[in-house]
Structures are given as structure tokens and as C-alpha cells.
Design a protein around this motif. Sequence first.
Motif, PDB file in Angstrom:
ATOM      1  N   TYR A 245      69.764  28.594  11.240  1.00 25.24           N
ATOM      2  CA  TYR A 245      69.529  28.296   9.838  1.00 25.24           C
ATOM      3  C   TYR A 245      70.408  29.118   8.904  1.00 25.24           C
ATOM      4  O   TYR A 245      71.086  30.031   9.295  1.00 25.24           O
ATOM      5  CB  TYR A 245      68.052  28.509   9.492  1.00 25.24           C
ATOM      6  CG  TYR A 245      67.477  29.753  10.074  1.00 25.24           C
ATOM      7  CD1 TYR A 245      67.693  30.979   9.460  1.00 25.24           C
ATOM      8  CD2 TYR A 245      66.771  29.728  11.282  1.00 25.24           C
ATOM      9  CE1 TYR A 245      67.190  32.135  10.021  1.00 25.24           C
ATOM     10  CE2 TYR A 245      66.265  30.874  11.851  1.00 25.24           C
ATOM     11  CZ  TYR A 245      66.481  32.093  11.219  1.00 25.24           C
ATOM     12  OH  TYR A 245      65.999  33.227  11.777  1.00 25.24           O
TER      13      TYR A 245
ATOM     14  N   ALA B  18      67.595  36.748   0.429  1.00 26.00           N
ATOM     15  CA  ALA B  18      67.084  37.725   1.400  1.00 26.00           C
ATOM     16  C   ALA B  18      68.081  38.861   1.579  1.00 26.00           C
ATOM     17  O   ALA B  18      67.697  40.011   1.750  1.00 26.00           O
ATOM     18  CB  ALA B  18      66.798  37.047   2.729  1.00 26.00           C
ATOM     19  N   ASN B  38      59.370  46.600   5.256  1.00 25.20           N
ATOM     20  CA  ASN B  38      59.179  45.200   5.629  1.00 25.20           C
ATOM     21  C   ASN B  38      59.831  44.279   4.608  1.00 25.20           C
ATOM     22  O   ASN B  38      59.759  44.524   3.408  1.00 25.20           O
ATOM     23  CB  ASN B  38      57.686  44.852   5.684  1.00 25.20           C
ATOM     24  CG  ASN B  38      56.992  45.507   6.858  1.00 25.20           C
ATOM     25  OD1 ASN B  38      55.973  46.140   6.704  1.00 25.20           O
ATOM     26  ND2 ASN B  38      57.544  45.374   8.021  1.00 25.20           N
ATOM     27  N   GLY B  39      60.464  43.241   5.125  1.00 25.54           N
ATOM     28  CA  GLY B  39      61.048  42.245   4.239  1.00 25.54           C
ATOM     29  C   GLY B  39      62.341  42.670   3.565  1.00 25.54           C
ATOM     30  O   GLY B  39      62.825  42.014   2.652  1.00 25.54           O
ATOM     31  N   ALA B  40      62.939  43.778   4.058  1.00 28.43           N
ATOM     32  CA  ALA B  40      64.146  44.283   3.419  1.00 28.43           C
ATOM     33  C   ALA B  40      65.375  43.424   3.730  1.00 28.43           C
ATOM     34  O   ALA B  40      66.357  43.436   2.992  1.00 28.43           O
ATOM     35  CB  ALA B  40      64.402  45.716   3.871  1.00 28.43           C
ATOM     36  N   GLY B  41      65.302  42.675   4.818  1.00 24.77           N
ATOM     37  CA  GLY B  41      66.453  41.864   5.219  1.00 24.77           C
ATOM     38  C   GLY B  41      67.113  42.356   6.498  1.00 24.77           C
ATOM     39  O   GLY B  41      68.231  41.953   6.817  1.00 24.77           O
ATOM     40  N   LYS B  42      66.429  43.192   7.256  1.00 30.29           N
ATOM     41  CA  LYS B  42      67.002  43.740   8.484  1.00 30.29           C
ATOM     42  C   LYS B  42      67.205  42.651   9.541  1.00 30.29           C
ATOM     43  O   LYS B  42      68.300  42.489  10.081  1.00 30.29           O
ATOM     44  CB  LYS B  42      66.093  44.841   9.052  1.00 30.29           C
ATOM     45  CG  LYS B  42      65.831  45.988   8.087  1.00 30.29           C
ATOM     46  CD  LYS B  42      65.011  47.098   8.732  1.00 30.29           C
ATOM     47  CE  LYS B  42      63.589  46.704   9.095  1.00 30.29           C
ATOM     48  NZ  LYS B  42      62.716  46.426   7.930  1.00 30.29           N
ATOM     49  N   THR B  43      66.128  41.911   9.829  1.00 34.04           N
ATOM     50  CA  THR B  43      66.230  40.870  10.850  1.00 34.04           C
ATOM     51  C   THR B  43      67.213  39.784  10.424  1.00 34.04           C
ATOM     52  O   THR B  43      68.009  39.300  11.231  1.00 34.04           O
ATOM     53  CB  THR B  43      64.835  40.259  11.130  1.00 34.04           C
ATOM     54  OG1 THR B  43      63.958  41.313  11.538  1.00 34.04           O
ATOM     55  CG2 THR B  43      64.889  39.209  12.210  1.00 34.04           C
ATOM     56  N   THR B  44      67.165  39.427   9.156  1.00 29.12           N
ATOM     57  CA  THR B  44      68.086  38.411   8.665  1.00 29.12           C
ATOM     58  C   THR B  44      69.539  38.842   8.898  1.00 29.12           C
ATOM     59  O   THR B  44      70.371  38.039   9.317  1.00 29.12           O
ATOM     60  CB  THR B  44      67.841  38.157   7.162  1.00 29.12           C
ATOM     61  OG1 THR B  44      66.454  37.875   6.975  1.00 29.12           O
ATOM     62  CG2 THR B  44      68.669  36.997   6.655  1.00 29.12           C
ATOM     63  N   HIS B 192      61.668  50.716  10.940  1.00 26.58           N
ATOM     64  CA  HIS B 192      61.126  51.300   9.732  1.00 26.58           C
ATOM     65  C   HIS B 192      60.466  52.636  10.049  1.00 26.58           C
ATOM     66  O   HIS B 192      59.719  53.172   9.253  1.00 26.58           O
ATOM     67  CB  HIS B 192      60.231  50.347   8.937  1.00 26.58           C
ATOM     68  CG  HIS B 192      59.244  49.586   9.738  1.00 26.58           C
ATOM     69  ND1 HIS B 192      59.222  48.225   9.774  1.00 26.58           N
ATOM     70  CD2 HIS B 192      58.271  50.001  10.541  1.00 26.58           C
ATOM     71  CE1 HIS B 192      58.259  47.832  10.567  1.00 26.58           C
ATOM     72  NE2 HIS B 192      57.669  48.891  11.056  1.00 26.58           N
TER      73      HIS B 192
HETATM   74  N1  LIG Z   1      63.782  31.337   7.535  1.00 28.04           N
HETATM   75  C1  LIG Z   1      63.419  31.920   6.379  1.00 28.04           C
HETATM   76  N2  LIG Z   1      63.103  31.175   5.304  1.00 28.04           N
HETATM   77  C2  LIG Z   1      62.734  31.741   4.143  1.00 28.04           C
HETATM   78  N3  LIG Z   1      62.658  33.060   3.942  1.00 28.04           N
HETATM   79  C3  LIG Z   1      62.957  33.866   4.961  1.00 28.04           C
HETATM   80  C4  LIG Z   1      63.350  33.350   6.245  1.00 28.04           C
HETATM   81  N4  LIG Z   1      63.593  34.392   7.061  1.00 28.04           N
HETATM   82  C5  LIG Z   1      63.345  35.501   6.329  1.00 28.04           C
HETATM   83  N5  LIG Z   1      62.970  35.197   5.077  1.00 28.04           N
HETATM   84  C6  LIG Z   1      62.638  36.156   4.005  1.00 28.04           C
HETATM   85  O1  LIG Z   1      63.709  37.049   3.860  1.00 28.04           O
HETATM   86  C7  LIG Z   1      63.235  38.360   3.620  1.00 28.04           C
HETATM   87  C8  LIG Z   1      63.808  39.317   4.623  1.00 28.04           C
HETATM   88  O2  LIG Z   1      63.223  39.056   5.875  1.00 28.04           O
HETATM   89  P1  LIG Z   1      63.587  39.867   7.180  1.00 28.04           P
HETATM   90  O3  LIG Z   1      62.843  39.247   8.305  1.00 28.04           O
HETATM   91  O4  LIG Z   1      65.062  39.947   7.314  1.00 28.04           O
HETATM   92  O5  LIG Z   1      62.997  41.297   6.843  1.00 28.04           O
HETATM   93  P2  LIG Z   1      62.937  42.585   7.762  1.00 28.04           P
HETATM   94  O6  LIG Z   1      63.685  43.653   7.051  1.00 28.04           O
HETATM   95  O7  LIG Z   1      63.370  42.257   9.135  1.00 28.04           O
HETATM   96  O8  LIG Z   1      61.394  42.931   7.716  1.00 28.04           O
HETATM   97  P3  LIG Z   1      60.399  43.426   8.873  1.00 28.04           P
HETATM   98  O9  LIG Z   1      60.479  44.919   8.888  1.00 28.04           O
HETATM   99  O10 LIG Z   1      59.067  42.966   8.387  1.00 28.04           O
HETATM  100  O11 LIG Z   1      60.806  42.796  10.150  1.00 28.04           O
HETATM  101  C9  LIG Z   1      61.718  38.276   3.645  1.00 28.04           C
HETATM  102  O12 LIG Z   1      61.244  38.221   2.326  1.00 28.04           O
HETATM  103  C10 LIG Z   1      61.438  36.992   4.370  1.00 28.04           C
HETATM  104  O13 LIG Z   1      60.250  36.411   3.915  1.00 28.04           O
END
Ligand SMILES: Nc1ncnc2c1ncn2[C@@H]1O[C@H](COP(=O)(O)OP(=O)(O)OP(=O)(O)O)[C@@H](O)[C@H]1O
Lengths: 245, 320
Positions: A245, B18, B38-44, B192
Amino acid sequence: MNYRLMAYGNILKKDMQNYYLKPPNLSWGIIFPISWTLMFFLRSGSDVDIKAILPGVMALSILFGTTSMLSVTITFERKSRSFERLLLSPISLNLLMLAKTTGAIIFGIINAFIPVLFASFFVDLGGIQWTLLFSGVVLIAVTSTFLGLFIAVSVNEVFEAQTFSNFFRFPMVFLCGLFIPLEQLPRVLRPLSYLFPLTYGADILKFSVNHQASINRIVSFAILLLYAVGLFLVSTHNIKKRWIY
Amino acid sequence: MHIIEVTQLQKHFGDFKAVKGIDFFVEQDEVFGFLGPNGAGKTTTINMLTGLARPTAGTIQIAGHDGIREIKKVQRIIGIVPDESNLYDDMSGYENLVFCASLYGIKKQEREKRARQLLKQFTLDDTGSRPFKAYSKGMKRKLTIAAGIIHNPTILFLDEPTTGIDVESARQIRTMIRSLNNQGTTIFLTTHYIEDAERLCDRIGFIVEGRIIKVEETQSLLQEAQREHIVEFKVEHLDEGVIQEFLQSFNQIQVPRISDQTIRISSGRPIELMPYMEFLTSHNSKVLEAKLVHPSLEEVFVHITGVEIDRLKKEKEGKK
Ligand SMILES: Nc1ncnc2c1ncn2[C@@H]1O[C@H](COP(=O)(O)OP(=O)(O)OP(=O)(O)O)[C@@H](O)[C@H]1O
Ligand SMILES: [Mg+2]
């Protein structure tokens, strides 16, 4: 060995071991065509009847055997995230999807010949054009697998995939000309028949077994091939759009 | 050498941003950590680097390849350990590893040997024949890491490798990561947990709300933290009035924490205790203990991200 070929072979092998050769699937995939076969054959007494019904039973076995598998091998794996592992591997998406569908194609082909095996106990199968029959079976298996693939990658839940495929399967079964000849279908429904790939596949099977056909075989083959290629391309496009995606 | 180089990387999900244009690099052979809430954008970000998500804008270079157009080449030399296990439930640990290896062109004998060796290394050799679904959380995580390194990747991506498992498993995993790094694998991890970042990472990037707000060597972050002097008072009871008065009287000093039983103050210079003691005793708050707090990365983290969150809030309010 080329690493692509190795990956292809191992994905196929894994799916075979994990899904196709598992008891629930064997019962669905093998017993289902057996019971259809028995049901039809016991009802129809004479040689002519069994041979008349054979292409239909074959087509049904392929259709149900292939389309139902993809909801497991793809939608379910996607849901459990293991599909991501495949998407992250260094093989191309096209090869990956080919590996994921080959199992269903083989399974469909085997399913198609179970009714033939049964029929051989009751009637003389002389006069069947085997090469043509086999090519028809392969093409039906490929197109219905790719139809299943298209459905599997367009939904998120396994039950959606199953519901959605019935939405295609049942009209196809009734309108493909197997049980009600195309010429006898109500005029309004006939264009719909010509939209379904199974109609062309069934026509090839009917000709191979009983030498009756409503459509030119070259046309049938061409249309089935087009469907196969088209469905595959749309499916990989959908994966790229929805899952990467 | 920069083995990963990212410029102006962005990821939008519809209207939601994100990842908002980040720049960073990862040095060959280092352990680089993304630290953020959480939600910082690490996984993205990891998903974009590994080919599971397509960037909205920006460029990625990995080991000399274009990380977007040549992702399949990149995927041959990277290993990925996702935040949740993604192995096959019905296959045994051993079968899972052998299968994963086959996706990277490793020959049959070789992959079987490697699978056995990894099971042993992760102390999973007793359970290698159990189906994956029968594994505990910690065992699952370990096997997922084993699957991620089965093809000896040059770069390993780990998304929260120690989240949700017990102390002992987390310790084993940290040891594993360090020894992999010593053998020459470049590591990119997200977490984190400040302790993880502190113990494992050579450099840390702080990411908050899709922006990198600081990238720094762990050593110098710690030194920076060490320059802070922090004292914590434990008191019997403080009521709201006294707290307010305290904050007013000592408005020169930073007060990172204050509640009805603790006061924590910090300063760049040595802290003289008497004025505080006197204030508290004169307000009938018995001081039970006064102790020096050793500053850790946590203080730096709160400091850095706290400031940033305040600034973001102000920005938002400014827009309204
Ligand atoms: N497929 C998606 N569609 C819409 N929003 C998304 C999608 N994937 C992630 N997000 C949003 O993007 C933001 C970053 O998400 P991400 O998973 O990268 O955070 P993270 O830093 O990995 O957090 P965590 O510590 O909770 O794993 C979040 O607000 C999440 O809701
Ligand atoms: Mg995450």
C-alpha cells in the motif's frame, strides 16, 4: 538451480503439504466430485446419458475445486500475515502469484479426471478426443483458478471470498450451457452466458466427449486464454494497490 | 559508508500524513535505532524501506540500489523481522526456517543445516518439531528473528524486537542482536524502550508524529544527559497550594516531575539543597528522602520529545 525456480517449487510444495493434501481439503476436493459423479450416474441409466452428463460434472469439479482453494491459500495467509513474508521475498510478484496458483490448477485438473475414472467403469469411453479434452480441462482450471485469485485478492476476509465466489459460481453453472443448452436459454440470459468463461470451457469439453459444440473451438480457446491473462493481470494489479500500500 | 540513505521520505494515507518528509542515513556496520512513541511512523518507515509500502514522495538508497525501483534486488540482501510474527502456524519451527531459506535460493542441504544451527543458537532445538502455533510469545519472536537472518542478510530490520516478551527473552534477543552486529550485520531497529536504544544502538533517531526531531550518537546523548543534575525529594504529603507555591518560589529551576509525594528538579549546574529543604520544612512537609538521580536517556527522550510535542501543539493552536 536457479533461485527463482527454487522459490517457485518450494512455495508450491509448501501449499501442497499445508493445504491441498490435508484431510478436510481432500474430502472437499475429492469426495465432492465423487458424489456429484455418483449422483448423476445413478440417476441416468444408459450409456448415452452418462456421456452426456460427463462434461458437466468435470467442469463443476474443476470450478469448485479451484475457486474454493484460493480463499485459503491467499486470503487466509494474508489475514494471518504470512503472505507478507512472501511479498517481502526477492522473487517477483508475478512469479509469486504463479507459484501460489499452480497448486490450485493441478488440483483442478486432478478433480476433473475423477468423474472420468468413474465413468470408465460404466461406459465405453472410446471416441473421446483426449488431447482436446485435456487442453480444455487445463484451460478451465487456469481460468477458474485465476477467477478465484481475483476474488481472493479483492477481499479481506475468508468468508467474503467464499460468499463472493458463490456469487460467480452458481450463475455460471446454470448459464454455461451444460445443463440447459445455450440454444434453449431464455433470450435475455443468453448474453450473460457468453460473458462467463466457463461457457467456452464447457463447450470444448462437450465437443471432446460428445462431438457437439455451439461455439468455434478456436474462439473458445482464445477467449479462455484472454480471460486467464486478464484475470491474472488484474489480480496482481490489485495486490500491488491493496497489499503493497 | 552510508548503507541506507533516505531523503525527504513521505507517506500519506489519504489526508493523513504518517511520515512527513524524513531524512536520515544508516552507517554500514552500525546499529541504528528509531525511538518514538506509538503511532510515530516507525513501522510505516520500515515498511517503505523493505518494500511493503510505497512512499508518497522521497528517495531511498540501500546498498547502492534504488530502494524503490530496485526493491527486489534490495530484498535479496535484507532480513526483516516484523513486529508481529508472520510465520506459518501449522508448520514446525524447523519447517518454517527451511521454507524461508528456500525463498532466497539456499540449497536444500545448506538450508537444513542452517535451520538446525539457528534453532540451537536460539535454544529452540527442543521445540523445533512443534507447530509454530504451539510456541510461546518469546519463542515465536525468537523464531521470527531466526527466519529473518536465515539467509545471512547484510542489513537486518527489526520492528520492536523486545516488545511484549519477558525480561530473560528480551535479554537473549539483545545479546543476539549485538553478536550479529559484531559479525558485520548492519542493524536498523525500532523501539519505544529507551533501555533498548541505550544498550543496543550506536546512533538514535527520535521520531515523533512522522518527523525526525533529532539524530545523535547514543554516547553523546548520554553525555548530554550526564551533564544534567537531578535531585528527587520524597515527601510525606504536598497539597495543591504548596505545589503551586513551590513552583512560583523556584521558577529558576526545571521541575520535570511534581506530585503530592515527589518533587524532581533538574539543572545544568550543581543543585544546592538547603533552600528546598527549608521551603518544605517551613510548609510542614516532612522530607523523607533526598536523592541524586542518575540521568539516563529517558530524561533526554522526555526532554527532546516533550519539547517537540509542546511545539507541535502550539503550531496547531496557531493555525486555528
Ligand atoms: N494502512 C494504513 N492506513 C491508514 N493509516 C495508517 C496505516 N498504517 C499506519 N497508519 C497510521 O500511521 C501512523 C503511524 O503508524 P505506524 O504503525 O508507523 O506507527 P509506529 O511508530 O510503528 O507505532 P507503534 O509503536 O504503535 O508500532 C499511525 O497514526 C497509524 O494509524
Ligand atoms: Mg510499529
